[in-house]
Design a protein around this motif. Structure first.
Motif, short mmCIF file in Angstrom:
data_model
loop_
_atom_site.label_atom_id
_atom_site.label_comp_id
_atom_site.label_asym_id
_atom_site.label_seq_id
_atom_site.Cartn_x
_atom_site.Cartn_y
_atom_site.Cartn_z
N GLY A 318 -2.13 -25.63 39.80
CA GLY A 318 -1.18 -26.73 39.75
C GLY A 318 -0.51 -26.81 38.39
O GLY A 318 0.06 -25.85 37.88
N GLY A 319 -0.62 -27.96 37.76
CA GLY A 319 -0.03 -28.15 36.44
C GLY A 319 -1.00 -27.90 35.31
O GLY A 319 -0.65 -28.14 34.15
N LYS A 320 -2.19 -27.42 35.61
CA LYS A 320 -3.20 -27.18 34.59
C LYS A 320 -3.19 -25.72 34.18
O LYS A 320 -3.00 -24.82 35.01
N GLY A 321 -3.42 -25.48 32.90
CA GLY A 321 -3.51 -24.13 32.41
C GLY A 321 -4.88 -23.53 32.68
O GLY A 321 -5.77 -24.17 33.26
N ALA A 322 -5.05 -22.30 32.25
CA ALA A 322 -6.31 -21.60 32.46
C ALA A 322 -7.43 -22.25 31.63
O ALA A 322 -7.19 -22.72 30.51
N ARG A 323 -8.63 -22.28 32.19
CA ARG A 323 -9.80 -22.78 31.47
C ARG A 323 -10.40 -21.62 30.68
O ARG A 323 -10.65 -20.55 31.22
N LEU A 324 -10.63 -21.85 29.38
CA LEU A 324 -11.09 -20.79 28.49
C LEU A 324 -12.49 -21.11 27.97
O LEU A 324 -12.92 -22.26 27.96
N THR A 325 -13.17 -20.07 27.52
CA THR A 325 -14.47 -20.20 26.87
C THR A 325 -14.59 -19.13 25.80
O THR A 325 -14.07 -18.02 25.96
N ALA A 326 -15.25 -19.48 24.71
CA ALA A 326 -15.52 -18.52 23.65
C ALA A 326 -16.88 -17.85 23.82
O ALA A 326 -17.22 -16.96 23.03
N ASN A 327 -17.65 -18.26 24.81
CA ASN A 327 -18.93 -17.62 25.12
C ASN A 327 -18.66 -16.48 26.11
O ASN A 327 -18.62 -16.68 27.32
N ILE A 328 -18.48 -15.30 25.59
CA ILE A 328 -18.06 -14.15 26.39
C ILE A 328 -19.24 -13.66 27.24
O ILE A 328 -20.40 -13.67 26.79
N SER A 329 -18.94 -13.21 28.46
CA SER A 329 -19.94 -12.58 29.33
C SER A 329 -19.26 -11.44 30.07
O SER A 329 -18.20 -11.63 30.66
N LEU A 330 -19.89 -10.28 30.04
CA LEU A 330 -19.39 -9.08 30.70
C LEU A 330 -20.31 -8.74 31.85
O LEU A 330 -21.51 -8.53 31.65
N ALA A 331 -19.74 -8.72 33.06
CA ALA A 331 -20.52 -8.49 34.26
C ALA A 331 -20.57 -7.01 34.59
O ALA A 331 -19.55 -6.32 34.58
N GLY A 332 -21.78 -6.53 34.86
CA GLY A 332 -21.98 -5.17 35.34
C GLY A 332 -22.52 -5.18 36.75
O GLY A 332 -22.50 -6.21 37.45
N ARG A 333 -23.01 -4.05 37.17
CA ARG A 333 -23.56 -3.94 38.51
C ARG A 333 -24.89 -4.69 38.63
O ARG A 333 -25.11 -5.43 39.58
N TYR A 334 -25.77 -4.52 37.67
CA TYR A 334 -27.11 -5.11 37.72
C TYR A 334 -27.32 -6.18 36.66
O TYR A 334 -28.24 -7.00 36.80
N LEU A 335 -26.53 -6.19 35.60
CA LEU A 335 -26.75 -7.09 34.47
C LEU A 335 -25.46 -7.80 34.11
O LEU A 335 -24.37 -7.39 34.49
N VAL A 336 -25.63 -8.88 33.36
CA VAL A 336 -24.52 -9.59 32.72
C VAL A 336 -24.84 -9.65 31.23
O VAL A 336 -25.89 -10.18 30.83
N LEU A 337 -23.97 -9.11 30.42
CA LEU A 337 -24.16 -9.08 28.97
C LEU A 337 -23.48 -10.29 28.34
O LEU A 337 -22.30 -10.55 28.60
N ALA A 338 -24.21 -11.03 27.51
CA ALA A 338 -23.68 -12.18 26.78
C ALA A 338 -23.68 -11.84 25.29
O ALA A 338 -24.69 -12.05 24.61
N PRO A 339 -22.59 -11.29 24.75
CA PRO A 339 -22.57 -10.85 23.35
C PRO A 339 -22.77 -12.01 22.38
O PRO A 339 -22.24 -13.11 22.58
N ASP A 340 -23.54 -11.74 21.34
CA ASP A 340 -23.78 -12.69 20.25
C ASP A 340 -24.33 -14.01 20.75
O ASP A 340 -24.02 -15.09 20.21
N GLN A 341 -25.17 -13.97 21.77
CA GLN A 341 -25.79 -15.18 22.32
C GLN A 341 -27.27 -14.91 22.56
O GLN A 341 -27.65 -13.82 22.99
#
Length: 625
Positions: A318-341
């Motif tokens: 609608g009229g809302k922009g994208a929701r952002l986060t500085a807590n990065i997470s990279l999804a893989g096949r079996y794992l999710v990596l949370a850098p610097d956390q």
């Protein structure tokens, strides 16, 4: 302790065997005189006892000593009514009240007697028989000694500790923290259903049942790629994407802070995709080692023009922009990596034995600087597969950091694969799906290339459909999608749901319709509500409805029937991968459900807002002068 004191039945039997001529046992402390018999003749107290009576009991109401002594009123009010009734009814056959009779009449339990048998802490207490000591302790020891012990314990504490405790209690008050101008975005509302301020704790849930007869069907229809997930040939999930309208969720950008709004506790970040995204204070990533005291405000961490690495967690709507986060997470096949956390976890959908095995593997492979979450797809993965997936994610993060150093904001650092590959990566597992069917050669080649690289053991389950009918018509997916676009949904028993979406929430009305039942009205209503609960959960997944959902169930008389409907709803939503929360049915028969809003929904994907009525569904025909 006298054994008869702990057993009321035994004490009553002992009382019945004592006659009026038998001498009474010695009784210390306050002597408890017997009441007069029902005939009006006072009972004589044997003079051979030699027990001194208190002055209040020495004279009878008529002024004659030794006749009809007045019973002293007991303090504390414990067992007043029961003791008087028991004494009156038994006075015609009993002797002067014994110790066991007194304790039985007050209703004391064995546990209370054992507690009360402990001597008092006061040194000036005179030595008395056990019965009197028990009675005195039961009257005053608990009420008077506990505050004194607490006060003595508080006096022994150091003044520094008391001051620190008082300061800590002041800083933890939510109202004072808000009044002081501190950040409130990270404060969760803890009000319960009854209006209290106690923190609502998540109830431990058993692992939801895992379906093993799922089928994924993918088709290419012009500019659309449609993905359907069937459970026992019933459509439960549907994904659709258009060419040129890719999702931003999961993409990592090097953004530039445009402005910071302290009153909103948010910052608007330019990511180079049109409308600015919004980054709330609770999603800002900062090192705890560099912060002393409470969490800093967002204007202290971010400044206009500053570059920051962010990830999109929700597409613009609608009229809302994208929701952002500085807590990065990279999804893989079996794992999710949370850098610097500093975090780690394992999917709750797995059994306890599988979780233990994966936990031991996680301890070996988890890097020091990053967090790792084990996904449901890792149920049958080996140590080598998990380690390879982690190394792949670490390489991706290293490339993101390298691009961030040499790029100028705003810039794209990482993009998620297209919807088809992403759904296969996140959902398609060997334990749940029996196969994947597609009638598009392009989709078949793309999925097969990804599976052979990441999970070669799944290649045998991917098939190219070559029948006379398209894949969606072969598996009756088109018919079920058309029904999902309607507002009325029929139930197997003849009842129906009426689903209405508004700007603030989604309303679901449950009706009996053609359902008449067999036994009585309550059973008919219960069966209809149970069917409705399971169907509502399926419709929420299929239509991808998020936000607040209010369900108006048919009124039920019995409280246990409401509990059955609530359990059915929770069990049906437990298999949904999108986070949701189910609240109890209120006094008006309404159930509230919250579900995370991920996309715009199925209806919005296949429809457009009417330009005439602008979505209201009505036309104003009355001419207003």
């Amino acid at each position: 302790m006298d054994e008869s004191a702990s057993d009321p039945a035994t004490s009553g039997q002992a009382q019945a065997t004592v006659t009026g001529d038998a001498p009474a046992k010695p009784q210390g402390g306050r002597g408890r005189a017997p009441r007069a018999a029902s005939s009006g003749v006072p009972l004589a107290i044997p003079a051979a006892e030699g027990v001194a009576r208190p002055e209040s009991e020495a004279t009878s109401p008529g002024g004659e000593a030794g006749t009809a002594p007045k019973r002293r009123r007991r303090r504390g009010g414990r067992g007043r009514g029961r003791g008087r009734a028991a004494t009156t009814s038994e006075a015609t056959t009993s002797s002067p009240t014994t110790e066991s009779d007194d304790q039985a009449s007050t209703g004391e339990t064995a546990a209370t007697q054992r507690d009360d048998a402990t001597p008092d802490a006061d040194g000036d207490t005179p030595t008395t028989p056990a019965g009197s000591r028990r009675r005195r302790r039961s009257r005053g020891s608990r009420a008077s000694r506990a505050p004194a012990d607490r006060q003595a314990s508080a006096d022994r504490q150091a003044p520094e500790k008391l001051a620190a405790k008082a300061a800590a209690s002041k800083t933890t008050t939510r109202e004072e923290r808000i009044a002081a101008g501190g950040p409130t975005r990270g404060i969760r509302s803890s009000r319960t259903r009854t209006g209290g301020d106690r923190r609502r704790r998540r109830e431990p849930l058993a692992p939801p049942p895992r379906e093993s007869d799922k089928l994924m069907v993918i088709t290419e229809n012009g500019e659309r790629d449609q993905i359907a997930v069937l459970e026992n040939d019933v459509l439960v999930q549907h994904y659709v994407t258009r060419q040129g309208a890719t999702s931003m969720v999961g993409n990592v950008y090097l953004g530039r802070v445009q402005n910071v709004l302290p009153g909103m506790e948010a910052a608007f970040v330019d990511v180079g995709r049109g409308r600015n995204g919004v980054l709330y204070a609770g999603e800002v990533n900062y090192s705890l080692e560099d912060v002393e005291g409470p969490a800093p405000r967002i204007e202290q961490v971010l400044k206009p023009g500053q570059s920051v690495i962010v990830q999109v967690s929700k597409d613009p709507m609608g009229g809302k922009g994208a929701r952002l986060t500085a807590n990065i997470s990279l999804a893989g096949r079996y794992l999710v990596l949370a850098p610097d956390q500093d975090l780690s976890g394992i999917s709750r959908r797995l059994s306890e034995d599988v979780r233990k095995r994966l936990k031991s593997i996680l301890k070996k492979v988890k890097p020091d600087r990053h967090g790792v979450i084990v996904r449901t797809a890792a149920e049958g993965a080996t140590d080598e597969q998990i380690r390879d997936d982690l190394e792949r994610l670490l390489r991706e993060w290293s490339e993101i950091e390298h691009r961030a150093k040499r790029s100028k904001a705003p810039a794209v650092l990482y993009e998620e694969p297209e919807l088809t590959v992403r759904v296969v990566r996140d959902l398609f597992t060997d334990e749940e799906f029996r196969g994947l069917v597609t009638d598009s050669r392009r989709v078949f080649d793309k999925v097969m290339g990804y599976v052979q690289e990441i999970a070669p053991d799944l290649a045998d389950k991917i098939h190219l459909h070559e029948g006379k009918l398209p894949a969606f018509e072969e598996h009756r997916v088109v018919e079920q999608i058309q029904k999902a676009l309607e507002r009325k949904v029929w139930l197997p028993s003849g009842g129906y749901l009426f689903i209405e979406r508004t700007e603030a929430m989604t309303i679901v009305d449950v009706n009996t319709g053609k359902s008449v039942g067999k036994t009585n009205l309550e059973e008919t209503v219960l069966n209809t509500n149970l069917e409705a609960a399971r169907e509502v959960a399926r419709q929420l997944r299929l239509r991808d409805i998020g936000g607040i959902i209010v369900i108006d169930f048919i009124d039920m008389l019995l409280e246990k029937n409401r509990g059955k409907v609530e359990d059915a709803m929770r069990e049906a939503l437990a298999v949904d991968k999108t986070r949701s929360q189910v609240f109890e049915i209120g006094p008006l028969g309404l159930m509230q459900v919250t579900r995370k809003r991920v996309s715009s929904g199925l209806v919005e994907s296949f429809s457009e807002t009417c330009p005439t009525c602008e979505g209201r569904g009505i036309l104003t025909t009355y001419q207003i002068d």
